[in-house]
Design a protein around this motif. Structure first.
Motif, PDB file in Angstrom:
ATOM      1  N   PRO B 239       0.816  -1.223   0.000  1.00  0.00           N
ATOM      2  CA  PRO B 239       0.000   0.000   0.000  1.00  0.00           C
ATOM      3  C   PRO B 239       0.852   1.277   0.000  1.00  0.00           C
ATOM      4  CG  PRO B 239      -0.809  -1.567   1.608  1.00  0.00           C
ATOM      5  CD  PRO B 239       0.476  -2.128   1.094  1.00  0.00           C
ATOM      6  N   PHE B 310      -5.758   4.525  -8.547  1.00  0.00           N
ATOM      7  CA  PHE B 310      -6.544   4.376  -7.327  1.00  0.00           C
ATOM      8  C   PHE B 310      -7.093   2.966  -7.226  1.00  0.00           C
ATOM      9  CE2 PHE B 310      -7.124   9.004  -6.379  1.00  0.00           C
ATOM     10  CZ  PHE B 310      -6.700   8.889  -5.074  1.00  0.00           C
ATOM     11  N   ARG B 311      -7.509   2.440  -8.380  1.00  0.00           N
ATOM     12  CA  ARG B 311      -7.998   1.067  -8.382  1.00  0.00           C
ATOM     13  C   ARG B 311      -6.905   0.114  -7.924  1.00  0.00           C
ATOM     14  NH1 ARG B 311     -11.249  -0.156 -13.784  1.00  0.00           N
ATOM     15  NH2 ARG B 311     -12.880   1.353 -13.321  1.00  0.00           N
ATOM     16  N   LEU B 313      -4.366   0.901  -6.133  1.00  0.00           N
ATOM     17  CA  LEU B 313      -4.083   1.198  -4.732  1.00  0.00           C
ATOM     18  C   LEU B 313      -5.070   0.459  -3.836  1.00  0.00           C
ATOM     19  CD1 LEU B 313      -2.083   3.122  -3.355  1.00  0.00           C
ATOM     20  CD2 LEU B 313      -3.897   4.797  -3.227  1.00  0.00           C
ATOM     21  N   ARG B 314      -6.336   0.505  -4.204  1.00  0.00           N
ATOM     22  CA  ARG B 314      -7.349  -0.143  -3.389  1.00  0.00           C
ATOM     23  C   ARG B 314      -7.121  -1.653  -3.354  1.00  0.00           C
ATOM     24  NH1 ARG B 314     -13.101   2.129  -4.187  1.00  0.00           N
ATOM     25  NH2 ARG B 314     -12.009   3.900  -3.317  1.00  0.00           N
ATOM     26  N   ARG B 315      -6.783  -2.204  -4.552  1.00  0.00           N
ATOM     27  CA  ARG B 315      -6.538  -3.641  -4.596  1.00  0.00           C
ATOM     28  C   ARG B 315      -5.346  -3.995  -3.701  1.00  0.00           C
ATOM     29  NH1 ARG B 315      -5.669  -4.923 -10.153  1.00  0.00           N
ATOM     30  NH2 ARG B 315      -7.586  -3.770 -10.499  1.00  0.00           N
ATOM     31  N   ASP B 317      -4.425  -2.411  -1.101  1.00  0.00           N
ATOM     32  CA  ASP B 317      -4.853  -2.243   0.278  1.00  0.00           C
ATOM     33  C   ASP B 317      -5.624  -3.457   0.784  1.00  0.00           C
ATOM     34  OD1 ASP B 317      -4.325  -0.452   2.162  1.00  0.00           O
ATOM     35  OD2 ASP B 317      -5.816   1.033   1.570  1.00  0.00           O
ATOM     36  N   GLU B 318      -6.420  -4.048  -0.128  1.00  0.00           N
ATOM     37  CA  GLU B 318      -7.239  -5.186   0.285  1.00  0.00           C
ATOM     38  C   GLU B 318      -6.401  -6.434   0.506  1.00  0.00           C
ATOM     39  OE1 GLU B 318     -10.030  -5.254  -2.840  1.00  0.00           O
ATOM     40  OE2 GLU B 318     -11.219  -3.605  -2.002  1.00  0.00           O
TER      41      GLU B 318
END
Lengths: 273, 319
Positions: B239, B310-311, B313-315, B317-318
């Motif tokens: 992340p 951002f996509r 980044l979110r992935r 993060d998950e």
């Protein structure tokens, strides 16, 4: 003990070597600004000749320092004021359009600063704020708003609601509660926001380059860059180096003084970011 | 809150059955929480509307109109500004150069920042000192740092050329900004110096979020330092790495100060970035319409890039 110390030695050699590399440009520039150099006001011996050149250059160093100080102070004040009220509103009140406005404020981050400067140049002209330090400060403040509003919102959310409610029960209005109870509680957030805004405003180059056309009104970075560009043929390295020192010293001092706040604020931002 | 405060109502008419007192109807409209919230948010709303939304609309309109810098006819001319942009001989070279610069800076900067973060992460003696030293250039502005390096690189008075000469590595003064390749590399060096400490901080935050137990468990299992780095540190740092990547790529694509001051786009227009092109269209060719069209193109490209990142980044993060 000795073994452990020896085990660390390579680490310290790498870390120390890098530290020298990082410090070298700053130290060299400071030293060069007072050293003798051909083609500068400091031809022989060590002294402040280059700084004297800077004092008399064009509108004068004091004028540029004053411009930079005014722009930074105004940017910090506006950023703090708007984000304090906005952060309070977003953290504690419910009103129509709340989330939309918050997201829109964050969206400023998505739009590159440089691409908005062309329309802002036209817009400021229409409201008679072009080529003015006030207009420049307002533009600089807008681009601080996403981080500042975000920071102030989480600062207010971290304050227990009971604190504010007891103030309201005691007969304070929300403004009174904000001033007397909440303001001290969110001070660390305000310091972080103020520091970020100061560094950004003091150092910004492209906004004054585009929005300020009068050299009397130039902030210091623009003035020093002009000093270098305007000298045809003969380049005064010494005066430029002196200018870099004058530009950098306030930033380094402010950073070293408020380092703890800066890093903490930075980290809470990065954690959520 | 109002329930506790006024005892007057019950005093005046003690016979009346006690209702829970509702504060709303008795409060004037301007004192309701909704109105107060709106009032506190008003400065933000005004700022966002005047200095963000309005310029956004204006740049769109300008990009579709003839818009000379000084007075002149400002009628619509779509899509002339856009074709002017893409016909400009500097357009594709500027895009190529900006992308090349972005890739170079991102790789070198994030690599060094990771090394710095690993060097100062543990609570060794002097770790705080090194953190401060690495970050110090970050407190200096980019324009000031560019002016500083401009002196550092000077073939006549700068120390770098003299150091190389005294080491016998070169015979003549080195012109660091004189050839396209060395001008690019010299600028990358400056940017890395200025920003490495900043990205080190982001990565430190990420490193400190990795629980100690994970490392201890790996060490008990006999993992080597290299293995720990590859299979624990790097994946758990994703992340923070993704955030650094986002900031670094976006920042580099918008590079301006360093090239404007160090190279002025030269030699031979070899270091002209996209934002410099916007500046040149507007203030050297005095054509704000074309500059606006170029702004819209950059805006669209970055918006797309941000959404994609951002996509990612979110992935990250998950996982």
């Amino acid at each position: 003990m000795l073994n452990r110390a020896l085990g660390r030695t390579p680490h310290y050699i790498v870390a120390g070597g890098l530290a020298v590399l990082f410090l070298f440009p700053l130290l060299w520039n400071t030293w060069a600004s007072v050293s003798p150099q051909p083609g500068t006001a400091q031809q022989s011996g060590y002294g402040l000749g280059n700084y004297r050149t800077l004092l008399d250059y064009d509108a004068g160093l004091w004028r540029y320092l004053l411009n930079s100080t005014a722009v930074s102070a105004l940017t910090v004040a506006v950023t703090l004021g708007v984000s304090l009220l906005g952060g309070y509103a977003f953290a504690r009140f419910d009103f129509p359009g709340r989330n939309a406005l918050f997201l829109l404020t964050l969206a400023i981050l998505m739009v590159p600063y440089a691409t908005l400067l062309i329309p802002l140049y036209v817009l400021l002209d229409r409201i008679h704020l072009q080529n003015s330090l006030v207009g420049l400060s307002l533009v600089l403040a807008v681009f601080q708003l996403p981080f500042a509003t975000f920071m102030m919102r989480i600062s207010f959310e971290a304050v227990p609601r009971e604190l504010e409610e007891s103030a309201l029960v005691d007969g304070c209005g929300t403004a009174g509660a904000l001033r007397r109870v909440l303001l001290p509680a969110v001070r660390p957030g305000l310091i972080t926001v103020g520091l970020f805004a100061f560094l950004a405003a003091w150092n910004d180059f492209i906004a004054p380059l585009i929005l300020i056309s009068d050299s009397e009104k130039a902030p210091l970075p623009l003035a020093v860059a002009n000093l270098r560009q305007q000298s045809m043929g003969a380049v005064d390295y010494g005066a430029t180096e002196a200018g870099v020192v004058v530009l950098a010293v306030p930033c380094l001092l402010v950073f070293l003084l408020l380092q703890r706040h800066y890093v903490r604020g930075f980290m809470s931002g990065a954690l959520k970011g | 809150m109002q329930v506790k405060a006024p005892g007057r109502a019950t005093h005046a008419s003690p016979a009346r059955p006690e209702h829970p007192v509702r504060p709303r109807p008795t409060t004037p409209l301007w004192r309701s929480r909704t109105a107060q919230g709106l009032a506190y948010a008003a400065p933000t709303a005004v700022f966002v509307a005047v200095f963000f939304l309005l310029p956004l609309l204006l740049v769109g309109q300008m990009s579709l109109s003839d818009w000379p810098l000084l007075a002149g006819d400002r009628g619509g001319n779509a899509p002339e500004n856009y074709t002017d942009v893409t016909d400009s001989p500097l357009f594709w070279p500027a895009i190529r150069f900006t992308l090349l610069y972005t890739v170079l800076v991102t790789v070198v900067l994030l690599g060094l920042a990771l090394l710095l973060a690993l060097l100062v992460q543990e609570s060794r003696p002097a770790a705080g000192f090194f953190r401060t030293v690495y970050f110090l250039p970050g407190a200096v502005g980019l324009a000031s740092a560019s002016l500083l390096f401009w002196g550092l690189y000077s073939p006549t008075t700068g120390p770098l050329s003299r150091i190389l000469e005294s080491l016998g590595l070169v015979d003549d003064p080195v012109s660091f900004l004189g050839s396209p390749t060395s001008a690019l590399l010299s600028t990358v060096f400056l940017v890395v110096w200025k920003f490495a400490g900043f990205y080190m901080l982001i990565l430190l935050v990420g490193l400190q979020r990795i629980p100690h137990e994970v490392y201890e468990a790996a060490r008990t299992d006999g993992a080597s330092r290299g293995q720990i780095f590859r299979s624990i540190t790097l994946p758990l740092l994703r992340p923070s790495l993704a955030l650094s990547l986002l900031l670094c790529v976006t920042g580099s694509l918008l590079a301006f100060d360093q090239f404007f001051i160090l190279t002025k786009g030269g030699p031979d227009n070899s270091t002209v970035t996209i934002v410099q092109l916007i500046y040149r269209e507007a203030f050297q060719r005095l054509d704000l319409g074309t500059a606006a069209a170029l702004s819209i193109i950059v805006l669209g490209a970055l918006l797309l890039l941000n959404v994609l990142q951002f996509r990612g980044l979110r992935r990250a993060d998950e996982s």
